[in-house]
Design a protein around this motif. Structure first.
Motif, PDB file in Angstrom:
ATOM      1  N   SER A  20       0.832  -1.206   0.000  1.00 53.87           N
ATOM      2  CA  SER A  20       0.000   0.000   0.000  1.00 53.87           C
ATOM      3  C   SER A  20       0.864   1.253   0.000  1.00 53.87           C
ATOM      4  CB  SER A  20      -0.921  -0.016   1.223  1.00 53.87           C
ATOM      5  OG  SER A  20      -1.758   1.113   1.239  1.00 53.87           O
ATOM      6  N   ASN A  21       1.952   1.211   0.763  1.00 51.25           N
ATOM      7  CA  ASN A  21       2.857   2.370   0.828  1.00 51.25           C
ATOM      8  C   ASN A  21       3.513   2.632  -0.525  1.00 51.25           C
ATOM      9  OD1 ASN A  21       2.305   2.751   3.534  1.00 51.25           O
ATOM     10  ND2 ASN A  21       4.092   1.609   4.251  1.00 51.25           N
ATOM     11  N   VAL A  22       3.917   1.561  -1.209  1.00 54.20           N
ATOM     12  CA  VAL A  22       4.605   1.771  -2.486  1.00 54.20           C
ATOM     13  C   VAL A  22       3.618   2.223  -3.562  1.00 54.20           C
ATOM     14  CG1 VAL A  22       4.476  -0.557  -3.516  1.00 54.20           C
ATOM     15  CG2 VAL A  22       6.469   0.874  -3.921  1.00 54.20           C
ATOM     16  N   VAL A  23       2.365   1.783  -3.479  1.00 53.44           N
ATOM     17  CA  VAL A  23       1.337   2.300  -4.387  1.00 53.44           C
ATOM     18  C   VAL A  23       1.172   3.800  -4.180  1.00 53.44           C
ATOM     19  CG1 VAL A  23      -1.145   2.312  -4.867  1.00 53.44           C
ATOM     20  CG2 VAL A  23       0.069   0.152  -4.682  1.00 53.44           C
ATOM     21  N   ASP A  24       1.062   4.220  -2.918  1.00 51.41           N
ATOM     22  CA  ASP A  24       0.895   5.640  -2.615  1.00 51.41           C
ATOM     23  C   ASP A  24       2.103   6.450  -3.079  1.00 51.41           C
ATOM     24  OD1 ASP A  24      -1.517   5.033  -1.453  1.00 51.41           O
ATOM     25  OD2 ASP A  24      -0.758   5.071   0.620  1.00 51.41           O
ATOM     26  N   ALA A  25       3.309   5.919  -2.842  1.00 46.56           N
ATOM     27  CA  ALA A  25       4.522   6.651  -3.222  1.00 46.56           C
ATOM     28  C   ALA A  25       4.653   6.768  -4.736  1.00 46.56           C
ATOM     29  CB  ALA A  25       5.750   5.955  -2.639  1.00 46.56           C
ATOM     30  N   THR A  26       4.282   5.706  -5.452  1.00 47.78           N
ATOM     31  CA  THR A  26       4.360   5.730  -6.912  1.00 47.78           C
ATOM     32  C   THR A  26       3.380   6.733  -7.495  1.00 47.78           C
ATOM     33  OG1 THR A  26       5.040   3.402  -6.953  1.00 47.78           O
ATOM     34  CG2 THR A  26       4.153   4.323  -8.989  1.00 47.78           C
ATOM     35  N   ARG A  27       2.158   6.720  -7.006  1.00 45.48           N
ATOM     36  CA  ARG A  27       1.149   7.655  -7.494  1.00 45.48           C
ATOM     37  C   ARG A  27       1.503   9.094  -7.113  1.00 45.48           C
ATOM     38  NH1 ARG A  27      -4.197   6.653  -5.495  1.00 45.48           N
ATOM     39  NH2 ARG A  27      -5.079   7.370  -7.472  1.00 45.48           N
ATOM     40  N   ALA A  28       2.111   9.271  -5.937  1.00 46.05           N
ATOM     41  CA  ALA A  28       2.527  10.613  -5.523  1.00 46.05           C
ATOM     42  C   ALA A  28       3.604  11.160  -6.448  1.00 46.05           C
ATOM     43  CB  ALA A  28       3.032  10.586  -4.080  1.00 46.05           C
ATOM     44  N   ALA A  29       4.523  10.293  -6.885  1.00 49.41           N
ATOM     45  CA  ALA A  29       5.573  10.728  -7.814  1.00 49.41           C
ATOM     46  C   ALA A  29       4.970  11.191  -9.135  1.00 49.41           C
ATOM     47  CB  ALA A  29       6.568   9.596  -8.041  1.00 49.41           C
ATOM     48  N   LEU A  30       3.953  10.490  -9.619  1.00 48.38           N
ATOM     49  CA  LEU A  30       3.282  10.899 -10.858  1.00 48.38           C
ATOM     50  C   LEU A  30       2.540  12.220 -10.660  1.00 48.38           C
ATOM     51  CD1 LEU A  30       1.885   7.459 -12.104  1.00 48.38           C
ATOM     52  CD2 LEU A  30       3.839   8.722 -13.018  1.00 48.38           C
ATOM     53  N   LEU A  41      10.340  -3.615  -6.080  1.00 45.09           N
ATOM     54  CA  LEU A  41      10.036  -4.571  -5.026  1.00 45.09           C
ATOM     55  C   LEU A  41      10.821  -5.842  -5.327  1.00 45.09           C
ATOM     56  CD1 LEU A  41       6.190  -4.392  -4.334  1.00 45.09           C
ATOM     57  CD2 LEU A  41       8.016  -3.953  -2.693  1.00 45.09           C
ATOM     58  N   PRO A  42      11.351  -6.513  -4.302  1.00 46.06           N
ATOM     59  CA  PRO A  42      12.080  -7.756  -4.551  1.00 46.06           C
ATOM     60  C   PRO A  42      11.173  -8.826  -5.157  1.00 46.06           C
ATOM     61  CG  PRO A  42      12.492  -6.932  -2.323  1.00 46.06           C
ATOM     62  CD  PRO A  42      11.369  -6.129  -2.880  1.00 46.06           C
ATOM     63  N   THR A  43      11.781  -9.804  -5.790  1.00 47.01           N
ATOM     64  CA  THR A  43      11.035 -10.952  -6.289  1.00 47.01           C
ATOM     65  C   THR A  43      10.253 -11.580  -5.142  1.00 47.01           C
ATOM     66  OG1 THR A  43      12.696 -11.400  -7.982  1.00 47.01           O
ATOM     67  CG2 THR A  43      11.234 -13.217  -7.373  1.00 47.01           C
ATOM     68  N   GLY A  44       8.956 -11.776  -5.364  1.00 48.09           N
ATOM     69  CA  GLY A  44       8.098 -12.301  -4.313  1.00 48.09           C
ATOM     70  C   GLY A  44       7.455 -11.226  -3.471  1.00 48.09           C
ATOM     71  N   LEU A 179      13.055   6.585  -8.866  1.00 47.81           N
ATOM     72  CA  LEU A 179      12.978   5.213  -8.382  1.00 47.81           C
ATOM     73  C   LEU A 179      12.261   5.206  -7.038  1.00 47.81           C
ATOM     74  CD1 LEU A 179      13.828   2.202  -8.623  1.00 47.81           C
ATOM     75  CD2 LEU A 179      15.913   2.800  -7.392  1.00 47.81           C
ATOM     76  N   VAL A 180      11.176   4.445  -6.957  1.00 51.54           N
ATOM     77  CA  VAL A 180      10.433   4.291  -5.712  1.00 51.54           C
ATOM     78  C   VAL A 180      10.763   2.920  -5.132  1.00 51.54           C
ATOM     79  CG1 VAL A 180       8.149   4.096  -4.659  1.00 51.54           C
ATOM     80  CG2 VAL A 180       8.573   5.809  -6.440  1.00 51.54           C
ATOM     81  N   VAL A 181      11.276   2.889  -3.922  1.00 49.66           N
ATOM     82  CA  VAL A 181      11.686   1.645  -3.263  1.00 49.66           C
ATOM     83  C   VAL A 181      10.582   1.198  -2.316  1.00 49.66           C
ATOM     84  CG1 VAL A 181      13.389   0.535  -1.780  1.00 49.66           C
ATOM     85  CG2 VAL A 181      14.116   2.246  -3.464  1.00 49.66           C
ATOM     86  N   GLY A 182      10.028   0.005  -2.574  1.00 50.87           N
ATOM     87  CA  GLY A 182       8.945  -0.504  -1.753  1.00 50.87           C
ATOM     88  C   GLY A 182       9.410  -1.185  -0.487  1.00 50.87           C
ATOM     89  N   ALA A 183      10.429  -2.013  -0.596  1.00 51.77           N
ATOM     90  CA  ALA A 183      10.966  -2.749   0.556  1.00 51.77           C
ATOM     91  C   ALA A 183      12.252  -3.421   0.103  1.00 51.77           C
ATOM     92  CB  ALA A 183       9.975  -3.786   1.073  1.00 51.77           C
ATOM     93  N   THR A 184      13.106  -3.769   1.051  1.00 47.57           N
ATOM     94  CA  THR A 184      14.303  -4.527   0.729  1.00 47.57           C
ATOM     95  C   THR A 184      14.034  -6.015   0.937  1.00 47.57           C
ATOM     96  OG1 THR A 184      15.190  -4.435   2.974  1.00 47.57           O
ATOM     97  CG2 THR A 184      15.729  -2.606   1.498  1.00 47.57           C
TER      98      THR A 184
END
Length: 517
Positions: A20-30, A41-44, A179-184
């Motif tokens: 949810s956080n990475v969705v918000d951050a991606t849309r905010a960048a746009l 986001l990492p594989t998986g 670049l939006v980083v969702g998680a490591t």
């Protein structure tokens, strides 16, 4: 008649907090004016679910269409199936399977779009799966040049490709602007969304004299002919079987071989040892491949070997073991392959990597910090992510791979005498352990510096704050750092918070001391 966009979009699918956080951050960048955003986001980690949620939100707010692009037939159909499962009407543009192009969501093969020169009207958003392929693909670039005013979201677990941040006049900016980083990977392991990994690694195959070539992602890797010569040898293939029987017997396993011939040789040796095994390659027809994958999923056989076909889009969580029999210097290829076994499954406490290629010692542990900033294509970037020396060392007693600088083995407690004549037995697998301080490589230093810059700009801090925080982490002042920002990771933000707490406690102690004077 008024169109009910919310009904067309369906109910927004549920997301994990970091998704949810990475969705918000991606849309905010746009919304902030970026036209092309790369989401990591990492594989998986659930990139497809993130893309599905973004698609639903776009359809609910816009009358335009969402076009999803993928570079493999298998990925096209997987993505379409996921979107349909969320209640969306989805068309496909992929060779002879093309249908439903009138739908508001169309999942497309980039090859088909390029060959047929489709022109979509009313495009509200492009979503590009496996977007690390964009920088090296003229087909993708031509499409983005043609639709240069349409917002683009790229998805990738390996955003290290050379040129992903390169400026193009046709785009009036960089290929991807943020670049939006969702998680490591480590965060997802710690939170239980990915499984932990145990690694055993042999001494390196002899790659001395092997020539290098450039991958489509812009990284350096070994030339295929040299890989084949170094790996496809009877004694090495036999060593793979011996150690699998010792460490993973009976567990569902995938193998990444160096070539089709190599893969078939490995399968033949497994079968000769009484282990059920099959080979899979891109030259098989769709029905044959689907049949083999179905049998593997059902557990009809134990070991599935391929070259690179399963490095993207293969999701079978109960796969326990991966055998890496192909030497590589490419961080992208390495992480894509390892990611196939990290998804959790009932009863799966960890995954197992048997590295018969030397890649772990060459590149590093898959959970190490990654260079998460966009490469601008400048010539001072090597395009090859590789662990700096010194490398991990194998324990002479139990063959467990110790972190660099560790004398006492953390597995068997053996501590060698100070001598220089200890040798490693060829082909013996050693466990790899990363419980040591991470090396301050130039890439890691730059990544931390870029994150600190972003925090400073968000908070209005001075450049001096950046320099002092950098020095607090690395014990040196920043030198020769590039002035590029990166989205701060949870790990860095937590460290900054700990620094604030330490500073506050120190100040309180100082004030208490003054009050008693």
């Amino acid at each position: 008649m008024t169109t009910n966009h919310s009904a067309l979009a369906g109910e927004i699918i549920s997301l994990r907090p970091y998704q949810s956080n990475v969705v918000d951050a991606t849309r905010a960048a746009l919304r902030a004016g970026k036209r092309r955003v790369l989401t990591y986001l990492p594989t998986g980690g659930g990139k497809t679910r993130v893309a599905t949620a973004i698609t639903q939100m776009t359809l609910a707010k816009s009358s335009g269409r969402v076009i999803v692009l993928a570079n493999r037939k298998q990925l096209v159909h997987q993505f379409a199936a996921a979107l349909r499962a969320a209640g969306l009407d989805v068309g496909i543009a992929q060779g002879e399977n093309t249908a439903g192009l009138h739908h508001r969501v169309v999942v497309c093969s980039i090859d088909t779009i390029h060959a047929r020169n489709y022109t979509f009207d009313d495009v509200a958003l492009f979503i590009i799966d496996e977007a690390h392929a964009v920088a090296g693909s003229e087909k993708y670039r031509r499409l983005l040049f043609r639709f240069n005013k349409v917002p683009v979201i790229g998805l990738s677990a390996t955003p290290f490709a050379r040129g992903l941040g390169k400026h193009y006049d046709e785009l009036h900016g960089a290929l991807f602007e943020e670049l939006v980083v969702g998680a490591t990977v480590q965060q997802l392991v710690d939170d239980g969304f990915l499984t932990d990994l145990e690694i055993y690694a042999p001494s390196k195959p002899d790659m001395a004299g092997a020539k290098l070539t450039r991958t489509p992602e812009g990284e350096q890797d070994y030339r295929q002919a040299d890989i084949d010569e170094a790996t496809d040898r009877p004694e090495l293939v036999g060593d793979i079987i011996r150690h699998w029987l010792k460490l993973a017997a009976g567990r569902k396993t995938i193998v990444f071989a160096s070539s089709i011939a190599h893969s078939k040789h490995i399968v033949g040796q497994f079968q000769a040892a009484g282990v059920t095994a099959e080979h899979l390659d891109c030259y098989m027809d769709d029905d044959t491949r689907a049949d083999i994958l179905g049998k593997f999923e059902r557990g009809d056989f134990t070991v599935l070997s391929n070259v690179a076909l399963l490095s993207e889009g293969f999701d079978l969580p109960n796969t326990f073991c991966m055998i890496l029999a192909r030497p590589t210097r490419s961080l992208t290829r390495f992480l894509q392959m390892v990611g196939r076994i990290l998804r959790p499954a009932p009863g799966k406490t960890h995954a197992l990597l048997l590295d018969h290629s030397g890649s772990v010692q060459r590149i590093g542990h898959p959970f190490d910090d990654l260079p998460l900033d966009l490469d601008d294509g400048s010539p001072n970037k090597s395009g090859c992510q590789e662990r700096e020396k010194p490398e991990p060392k194998p324990c002479p007693s139990c063959k467990f791979v110790k972190p660099a600088g560790t004398r006492k083995c953390p597995k068997c407690s053996f501590e060698p005498e100070r001598q220089n004549d200890i040798e490693v037995i060829d082909g013996e697998l050693e466990r790899f352990d990363r419980k040591a301080k991470k090396p301050a490589t130039p890439d890691r230093k730059q990544h931390v510096y870029s994150q600190l810059l972003q925090v400073a700009r968000n908070k209005g801090y001075s450049p001096g704050w950046v320099a002092h925080k950098y020095r607090a982490m690395f014990d040196v002042w920043p030198r020769n750092m590039r002035d590029v920002t990166a989205t701060p990771t949870g790990e860095l933000l937590s460290w900054l918070k700990s620094q604030e707490i330490r500073f506050a406690k120190g100040r309180e102690k100082h004030q208490e001391g003054r009050s008693h004077v």
